[in-house]
Design an enzyme around this catalytic site. Sequence first.
Site, PDB file in Angstrom:
ATOM      1  N   CYS A   1      50.026  31.150  40.926  1.00 33.53           N
ATOM      2  CA  CYS A   1      48.662  31.621  41.187  1.00 33.53           C
ATOM      3  C   CYS A   1      48.708  32.877  42.068  1.00 33.53           C
ATOM      4  CB  CYS A   1      47.870  30.520  41.886  1.00 33.53           C
ATOM      5  SG  CYS A   1      48.511  30.098  43.518  1.00 33.53           S
TER       6      CYS A   1
ATOM      7  N   CYS B   1      50.157  32.297  45.446  1.00 30.50           N
ATOM      8  CA  CYS B   1      51.606  32.080  45.388  1.00 30.50           C
ATOM      9  C   CYS B   1      52.328  33.420  45.269  1.00 30.50           C
ATOM     10  CB  CYS B   1      51.982  31.181  44.214  1.00 30.50           C
ATOM     11  SG  CYS B   1      51.224  29.547  44.292  1.00 30.50           S
TER      12      CYS B   1
END
Length: 76
Positions: free
Chosen positions: A10, A13
Amino acid sequence: MEIKILGPGCPKCQQTEKIVKEAVAEAGVTANVEKVADTMKIAGYGVFLTPAVVVDGEVKSVGKIPKKEEVLAWLK
């Protein structure tokens, strides 16, 4: 030094991975930075919120993007 970025990929991340790599370069330490997206491996660290950062087997951050200053402190 082994650093693992735990998360599915994501934006948070990805930002965490970027900050960790910047901190490693800034600190001048030798570290292997690995991205772990496998949910079973992530759960194996006892992590259920991502992104998370693991340094040498120790979970340092869970569920947030760490500040570069935090990461630099972990590298010392």
